[in-house]
Design an enzyme around this catalytic site. Structure first.
Site, mmCIF file in Angstrom:
data_model
loop_
_atom_site.group_PDB
_atom_site.id
_atom_site.type_symbol
_atom_site.label_atom_id
_atom_site.label_comp_id
_atom_site.label_asym_id
_atom_site.label_seq_id
_atom_site.Cartn_x
_atom_site.Cartn_y
_atom_site.Cartn_z
ATOM 1 N N GLN A 1 40.574 12.011 30.352
ATOM 2 C CA GLN A 1 41.713 11.516 31.137
ATOM 3 C C GLN A 1 41.235 11.041 32.510
ATOM 4 O OE1 GLN A 1 44.977 11.256 29.960
ATOM 5 N NE2 GLN A 1 45.418 10.234 31.892
ATOM 6 N N LYS B 1 50.140 13.430 25.176
ATOM 7 C CA LYS B 1 49.230 13.015 24.100
ATOM 8 C C LYS B 1 49.011 14.170 23.118
ATOM 9 C CE LYS B 1 47.049 9.641 27.133
ATOM 10 N NZ LYS B 1 45.956 9.323 28.045
ATOM 11 N N ASP C 1 39.685 5.682 23.122
ATOM 12 C CA ASP C 1 40.280 4.917 24.226
ATOM 13 C C ASP C 1 39.719 3.494 24.265
ATOM 14 O OD1 ASP C 1 42.306 6.108 25.665
ATOM 15 O OD2 ASP C 1 40.957 7.274 26.953
#
Ligand code: NAP
Length: 294
Positions: free
Chosen positions: A96, A52, A119
């Site tokens: 994460q 990412k 997200d």
């Protein structure tokens, strides 16, 4: 049969975003800044988060990686999240997953400010998604929608069967495919580990979105001719003969299911690369919203 080529489409999307970033630079505007927090040393998580951050660098975004030890307490992580929430330079950030067991994941996801939640996991954003409001759609479902849209796969009036009801893939996907509009307007069946006679349901599906994480689960005898198959599964299978010591596989018996399918995503090279591209797209959106809020 046509392959839904996530590698190609994700590169197209990244190029489109990179062109927008170039324009921002030319105009002397601030470029999008994505931060990622990782807690602990899980190999797969470090790989995902590393990809990412590298993707951000390649398209010209700013990026910040915050690494915290596996012994981090929930309070320490919440403090860091608060810092990122109030740091005006950062447009969006992700935490994460999975997190170490001493940390309550739900508490953490609730602490991310919805305006920076690229997200799309915060309940406010999830609720907005369910109500067809403008929001951040979780990256993997967003990537699947984008693949269906760019290949012009008809979804209206189709029976879509989603396998798996996780909060990050299956559940949002089932909502999105039933929404008014394209891609959407499907009649959706959401299945999971307690579903009985799943083959009876999958053989009636026009579109199958498989997100359970069981290699080779979806077999040719479980699908009808011309089915559209989206394989979200990513499982590392140990293999000593490979340099890395493993290979990556999906939920679908690709060799045999692809013979019956009209469209199918490969693993790797299908949904996986789309996820990162859509995270970048959400970050661009976050920058735009941040700029216009001021
Ligand atoms: P998850 O949280 O582990 O959930 C798995 C879901 O599958 C659960 O709802 C479970 O049912 C269901 N399930 C398990 N065994 C089943 C069976 N035999 N029959 C029917 N349903 C079954 O999974 P996830 O986080 O959504 O991830 C799923 C897969 O997608 C994993 O391989 C993951 O690595 C991959 N993934 C890929 C991406 C990407 O970028 N491509 C992103 C996220 C995840 P219950 O709810 O009843 O337990």
């Amino acid at each position: 049969m046509e392959i839904l080529d996530g590698k190609k489409v994700s590169n197209d999307i990244k190029n489109e975003i990179a062109a927008e970033v170039s324009k921002m630079k030319e105009n002397g505007e601030k470029v999008p800044h994505l931060a990622a927090i990782i807690v602990g040393n899980d190999g797969a998580s470090l790989t995902y988060v590393g990809s990412k951050v590298r993707a951000c660098e390649r398209i010209g975004f700013e990026s910040t990686l915050v690494k915290m030890p596996s012994t981090t307490s929930e309070q320490e992580l919440l403090k860091k999240i608060h810092e990122l929430n109030t740091n005006d330079d950062i447009d969006g950030f992700i935490v994460q997953l999975p997190l170490p067991e001493q940390i309550d994941t739900q508490e953490v996801l609730m602490a991310v400010h919805p305006d920076k939640d690229v997200d799309g996991f915060h309940p406010t954003n999830f609720g907005k998604m369910a109500l067809d409001m403008s929001t951040f759609i979780p990256a993997t479902p967003f990537g699947i929608l984008e693949l269906l849209e760019r290949y012009g796969v008809e979804t209206q009036g189709k029976h879509t069967v989603v396998i798996g009801r996780s909060h990050i893939v299956g559940r949002p996907m089932s909502i999105l495919m039933g929404r008014k509009g394209f891609p959407g307007n499907s009649t959706v069946t959401l299945t999971h580990s307690r579903t009985k006679n799943i083959s009876q349901i999958t053989t009636q599906a026009d579109i199958i979105i498989s997100a359970l994480g069981v290699p080779g689960f979806l077999k040719a005898e479980m699908v009808k001719d011309d089915v559209v198959v989206i394989d979200v599964g990513i499982t590392r299978v140990a293999d000593e003969s490979r340099e890395r010591g493993y290979y990556i596989t999906g939920d679908v018996d690709f060799k045999n299911v692809s013979k019956k399918a009209s469209y199918i995503t490969p693993v790797p090279g299908g949904v996986g690369p789309m996820t990162i591209a859509m995270l970048l797209k959400n970050t661009l959106l976050a920058r735009e919203r941040h700029r216009t809020r001021k």
